[in-house]
Structure formats: C-alpha cells, structure tokens
Write a protein that holds these residues in place. Sequence first.
Motif, short mmCIF file in Angstrom:
data_model
loop_
_atom_site.label_atom_id
_atom_site.label_comp_id
_atom_site.label_asym_id
_atom_site.label_seq_id
_atom_site.Cartn_x
_atom_site.Cartn_y
_atom_site.Cartn_z
N VAL A 19 0.92 -1.34 -0.04
CA VAL A 19 0.04 0.06 0.04
C VAL A 19 0.82 1.32 -0.13
O VAL A 19 0.60 2.14 -0.68
CB VAL A 19 -1.06 0.01 1.20
N ASP A 20 1.97 1.34 0.70
CA ASP A 20 2.62 2.61 0.94
C ASP A 20 3.88 2.50 -0.04
O ASP A 20 4.42 3.82 0.02
CB ASP A 20 3.24 2.70 2.48
N GLY A 21 4.09 1.51 -0.68
CA GLY A 21 5.48 1.34 -1.51
C GLY A 21 6.74 1.56 -0.53
O GLY A 21 7.79 1.87 -1.37
N SER A 22 6.78 1.20 0.58
CA SER A 22 7.94 1.06 1.32
C SER A 22 8.04 0.01 2.37
O SER A 22 6.74 -0.25 3.20
CB SER A 22 7.81 2.65 2.24
N ASP A 23 8.98 -0.65 2.41
CA ASP A 23 8.96 -1.90 3.44
C ASP A 23 9.60 -1.32 4.51
O ASP A 23 10.66 -0.78 4.59
CB ASP A 23 9.87 -2.93 2.80
N PRO A 24 8.84 -1.35 5.86
CA PRO A 24 9.38 -1.01 7.13
C PRO A 24 10.77 -1.50 7.45
O PRO A 24 11.47 -1.24 8.21
CB PRO A 24 8.36 -1.07 8.07
N GLY A 25 11.03 -2.77 6.96
CA GLY A 25 12.33 -3.37 7.24
C GLY A 25 13.33 -3.29 6.43
O GLY A 25 14.28 -3.96 6.63
N ALA A 26 13.33 -2.43 5.26
CA ALA A 26 14.34 -2.35 4.32
C ALA A 26 15.57 -1.54 4.94
O ALA A 26 15.28 -0.84 5.90
CB ALA A 26 13.65 -1.70 3.06
N ALA A 27 16.49 -1.85 4.13
CA ALA A 27 17.79 -1.06 4.72
C ALA A 27 17.80 0.24 4.21
O ALA A 27 18.55 0.88 3.50
CB ALA A 27 19.07 -1.69 4.26
N GLU A 28 16.81 1.08 4.85
CA GLU A 28 16.75 2.61 4.30
C GLU A 28 15.97 3.08 5.66
O GLU A 28 15.42 2.51 6.42
CB GLU A 28 15.95 2.87 3.01
N ALA A 29 15.92 4.53 5.36
CA ALA A 29 15.27 5.42 6.49
C ALA A 29 13.67 5.16 6.42
O ALA A 29 12.88 4.74 5.36
CB ALA A 29 15.42 6.79 6.42
N PRO A 30 12.82 4.77 7.71
CA PRO A 30 11.86 4.42 7.47
C PRO A 30 10.78 5.48 7.13
O PRO A 30 11.13 7.04 7.15
CB PRO A 30 11.33 3.95 9.05
N SER A 31 9.72 5.37 6.37
CA SER A 31 8.91 6.38 6.04
C SER A 31 8.30 7.12 7.33
O SER A 31 8.09 6.55 8.41
CB SER A 31 7.67 5.77 5.31
N LYS A 32 7.90 8.31 7.15
CA LYS A 32 7.19 8.93 8.05
C LYS A 32 6.03 8.40 8.58
O LYS A 32 5.51 8.31 9.94
CB LYS A 32 6.83 10.56 7.56
#
Length: 466
Positions: A19-32
């Motif tokens: 839904v958000d296009g962002s995986d919370p566990g990926a090696a990048e800053a988490p989305s707001k």
Amino acid sequence: MTQSDDARQHLIRSELLRVDGSDPGAAEAPSKKHSKMAENPFRFLRGSAQLFYADIQQGRLELPAALSESPPLTTVMGDCHVANFGFLTEQGSHGDQVVFCPNDYDDACVGPAVWDIARYLVSLALTAEYCRGLVDGRYQSDEVDDPAELEAPSAGDAEEAGHAFLDAYRRTCRHCVRDPGLRFEALDAFPKKHVLGKAFRKACRRAAGGKDFETKSTLAKEVRIDAGRLVFRDRPGRFARLDTERAEAVREAFRPYVDDAILDLVRRLGAGTGSVDLERFYLLVGPEGFAGGEDLALCHVVEVKQQRPASPLYWFPDISPVNRLQSAHLTIDCQRLMQRAPDLVLDEAIWEDTPWLVRSRHHARVGIDPEEIALAPKKPGKQLKAYAQACGQALALAHARGDRRSTRFEAAMAKQLPDNSKALVTACAQYAEQVVADQRRLRAILRRLDAAASPAAGTSPQTPSA
C-alpha cells in the motif's frame, strides 16, 4: 486462526509495502507514516486498514455471520475509528450548520456495515489501552501536558462503551424503520457538560458568522493578507511552495473544479496517518479581485489529494460491482450518499494518470483526539461511553442513507444486533490485543533497521516479496 511471529511480521511488512510503497524493514530510513504507526497501537490501527481487512478475509478476526451475510450491503467508511468522527460545517465551507458525523471517506466503498462497526469497536479498546499507556508512561502524546494527573478507562469501560455504541446504532436503525425521514437528521446540538460540548461550541464559533471565524477557522489559520493579497501563510513542515512550472500545472489542471479564482496554492506536507505519504495540494479559492477582510467569508481552501483504492477492496474485490468504479469516483459517490448535505465542492479528477479527490476544507472542522474523550480527572469511562453513543447514532444515520429507497438495511441491523452484540464486542476486544502486538512488532522492525544503519551493524534483513 493464529500465525507464527515470523509469518505475522512478513504479513505486516508485505501489506505496508503493497500500500505505501515502502517496506519498514528495508535497509533505508523508515517512512514518516511507519514511524508514526510505531508510536502506539492506536496509530498502528489508523495506518494499517489493509491489514484489518486481510485479517477478516483470512479468519483472524471472526465477525458474526448474521451481521456479515444477512443485512443488505450499504455505503461504509472503510476506515472507521474513534478519531474519524468530528464536527464540520455542512456543504463544506459554503454552509454554517455545524454537525457531528463521520469525517473521513477516503476508504469508502460498498460493503457490510459490520466492517465499520467492528473497526470502531477495535478502536475503542485501543483508545483505552493508549490512554492507560499515557498515564503510566508507556506511550507519549503532544496533546496532554501531564497525563499522570488524569485517569484512563479500563478494559471494562471500553467494553461498556462498545455496547453503548451498538445500542445507539440499533436504536437509530429502529427509529429509521418507523420513520424513514429520520435518516436525514443529524447530531447538531450537545449540552455544555457532554464530552462533546466543548468541541461543539468551538466549531460553532469557527463557522462563518461565528465570533472566531476570522481568527481560528480553518481558513483563518491557513492564510494571511499580504499587500492586499490573500495568500497561504509560511508554515515550514506543513506547506511547501511549488516552483513556477509545477504551480502553473496544478492551477491549470484543477481550476475547472473550483467555484472561483485560485488566489494561491501550496503543497500540503505530512497530513494524516493512513495517507501521510500521498501527495496533496491546497488551493486558496476566492474572488478574483479580493477586496480585503470583508471578502474573507467568500474564500475557502480546497484540498486536491491523490486517491488510492479503498482499503477493503484488495481483499474483497468482488463484494459489489459498484466497487469497480475508479477509486476517486467511488469515494465521491459514497461520501455524497453518507453525508446529509455534502460539500458543494466535491469532485474527482484524473491527472498525471492518477485519480485525485477535489473537496472543500471545512471552515469549522474540529477533529476529536483519543486523549480528549478518554482522559479525565475522574470517570473517564463515562466520557468514553457518551462519545461512543454519539458515534453509534451518527454512523447508523450515515449507513442508512446508503439506500434511500427502502428500510431493509435498517430493519435487518435492528433485528440482528441484539443477539450478536456480545460476540462482536468480545471478538473486537481480542483483536485489539493483536493490534497491540503488531505495533510492538513494527517498533522492533524499525529498531533493527536503525541498528542495521549504524556503522557497526551487520547486514540488513531481506525485503519480503510483495
């Protein structure tokens, strides 16, 4: 149905990625959005409607069959919870009648009313849990100076409020069966000592003609007069100016949808929880020759917002042919039915191959935070119960308007609720415990991400497949 912890984490990550296009566990800053969701379980619920419907479809939240299958379908909010009710002026910013009602239709669609009812009941239990956590220091809030001096509802209080919500909903349905015209009533008055009394008076003061309209209305807080021109205020973190080319493209695309000149426009930043990462613009609309303070009441703010498919529809794609409508079109159709007097500026558009909603920002919109209804110096359970009763009545009226040809829906709900209320409240209280555990999982995922991003960290976890 239960899941292993690994399977549950995978589902959470996969659904947020989808839904958000962002995986919370990926090696990048988490989305707001994901950072906000990890703060407490109530915010997790707000930001994960798709997970709620996955759990219904897969049997982890079992709703009584008599409520899921027997009553006719109606228009539903799709993301019903205690903070998606509030005060607003009917007809958007063009009216001055203040009412209490559902105020978020971004996930609206056609479905069983029990979806909204169950999601609200879960949110009641989480409101009580969240406020207990504020009092004992497990959660934080910018809305309360010293929550340790206040009391929070118990789990039993939340259960009692849930039954009061269902009783108010059932009574309203029964009244509409006897007199179908009652579905066009609205909650437009609250006594001074009611939990909503203060917010109601605040909204009335902010409506056009109210004594606070020129200082505290939605419009007044967003704009200022600069050298005779009405413009948006400089509010870093909330508004961002567009470059000339982009501003002209937005103006050109959406001028046909508004009722006057576009005096100014900005990009809106960081709004909401469930939709915090969607792009949206604010248009300041008013007379071309703005003449000063006397024209302020002729101006209003119009929100233009990207729209994605309603949360229930990925997991329930075939529940109604109506839901095959383009996503913004479906939202607008449902909102027009559920509101007694819909916004006069309320439309949908396709721009840059993306659906967009176009709608008024209400002058007197006053939202309700969980802290307002569930923290008190004494008897917080009484406050929560009174609030739940108001929401039960308002939601029943909104659902009843979904079919204006008959009262079959209202009759079915009035018949089925008495025998199924206890099972429904129990199931939703148990599911609230699942949400608490899920919020802890998300917080742990983000902490591992922070550790992986540090110089001493090792490899980061693998991204789940979508």
